[in-house]
Scaffold this active site. Structure first.
Site, mmCIF file in Angstrom:
data_model
loop_
_atom_site.group_PDB
_atom_site.id
_atom_site.type_symbol
_atom_site.label_atom_id
_atom_site.label_comp_id
_atom_site.label_asym_id
_atom_site.label_seq_id
_atom_site.Cartn_x
_atom_site.Cartn_y
_atom_site.Cartn_z
ATOM 1 N N CYS A 197 -5.392 13.288 -9.688
ATOM 2 C CA CYS A 197 -5.182 13.860 -8.205
ATOM 3 C C CYS A 197 -4.699 12.767 -7.286
ATOM 4 O O CYS A 197 -3.741 12.183 -7.277
ATOM 5 C CB CYS A 197 -6.184 14.835 -7.834
ATOM 6 S SG CYS A 197 -5.884 15.787 -6.746
ATOM 7 N N HIS A 231 -6.262 18.706 -12.428
ATOM 8 C CA HIS A 231 -7.648 18.427 -12.815
ATOM 9 C C HIS A 231 -8.359 18.912 -14.010
ATOM 10 O O HIS A 231 -9.217 19.870 -14.261
ATOM 11 C CB HIS A 231 -8.878 18.869 -11.675
ATOM 12 C CG HIS A 231 -8.631 18.427 -10.220
ATOM 13 N ND1 HIS A 231 -9.189 17.170 -10.181
ATOM 14 C CD2 HIS A 231 -8.003 18.498 -9.170
ATOM 15 C CE1 HIS A 231 -9.005 16.541 -8.790
ATOM 16 N NE2 HIS A 231 -8.160 17.561 -8.339
ATOM 17 N N GLU A 275 -10.153 17.410 -16.082
ATOM 18 C CA GLU A 275 -11.418 16.800 -16.301
ATOM 19 C C GLU A 275 -12.572 17.546 -15.894
ATOM 20 O O GLU A 275 -13.818 17.703 -16.139
ATOM 21 C CB GLU A 275 -11.456 15.574 -15.616
ATOM 22 C CG GLU A 275 -12.113 15.794 -14.286
ATOM 23 C CD GLU A 275 -10.982 15.976 -13.277
ATOM 24 O OE1 GLU A 275 -11.175 15.890 -11.803
ATOM 25 O OE2 GLU A 275 -9.845 16.410 -13.842
#
Length: 232
Positions: free
Chosen positions: A89, A173, A175
């Site tokens: 990001c 994202h 993660e």
């Protein structure tokens, strides 16, 4: 016994930590926040096995945060030295700036779970599949750095992922775990622009998509970990 060099993880806000990335690295991780330090002491590249740069709400070129300049210098040097790099990001935007690409502020908002089109093979990103549904949380975008390979795209954000040598940039994202998503949805800085119905829609979509996305992301970050361990 040879000491394993840690992976340097640069964060910008407390709630945007490495998440699944740390488990994929499967080794020592050194987390630092240098955002507002005008002269941060970052480790030399010879002291780390990889560099990860996480997200945050600030602009990637915001001069009010002098540490971002140091991050850009470090990322440019890491790519030149063939050190494994992962930018997520804001981290991807800082990486793109480090490689000479342009940043486009308020280019188009994407917040919530939606698919990305994967358009090229990559040893890390490939684990997510051809059209994974991932979590987006951004409004800025970048051009593709010169010489980089476009990996993923959406109509709103043409550069959703790219590979530049040893570096992988991800605008989205993967993660995020369920507990991280709950934290984000309880953090005013993350949800101030959302109405309650939008927050609940993201929560419901997380319950739907994370059970598939998390195992795929674990494989992706394990592949990044293999690149890190190969450096030693």
């Amino acid at each position: 016994m040879t000491q394993v060099r840690p992976v340097l993880v640069l964060t910008h806000v407390p709630h945007e930590g490495p998440g699944l990335i740390a488990a994929g690295v499967d080794g020592p991780v050194r987390v630092r926040t240098v955002l507002d330090d005008p002269d941060p002491r970052l480790p030399a590249l010879g002291e780390v096995s990889g560099v990860v740069v996480m997200g945050g709400p600030m602009d990637a070129d915001d001069v009010r945060h002098p540490g971002l300049v140091a991050e850009r210098r470090l990322l440019a040097a890491a790519v030149d030295a063939d050190v494994p790099v992962l930018g997520v990001c804001l981290g991807m935007q800082i990486l793109a700036l480090a490689l000479g690409a342009r940043l486009h502020l308020r280019h188009g908002s994407e917040v919530g779970f939606a698919p990305v089109d994967v358009v090229a093979d990559d040893p890390v990103l490939g684990a997510l599949g051809i059209r994974p549904t991932v979590l987006h949380w951004h409004s800025d975008a970048v051009d593709l750095p010169s010489g980089a390979t476009l990996l993923a795209s959406t109509p709103t954000t043409p550069v959703q992922a790219f590979r530049a040598g040893s570096a992988l940039g991800l605008q989205f994202h993967p993660e995020v775990t369920r507990s991280m998503l709950d934290l984000w949805l309880a953090t005013p800085d993350m949800t101030s622009a959302l109405d309650p119905d939008e927050v609940e829609a993201i929560r419901a979509d997380g319950a739907t998509h994370l059970p598939t996305l998390v195992p795929a992301a674990e494989k992706a970050f394990a592949a990044f970990g293999e690149l890190v361990r190969a450096r030693g």
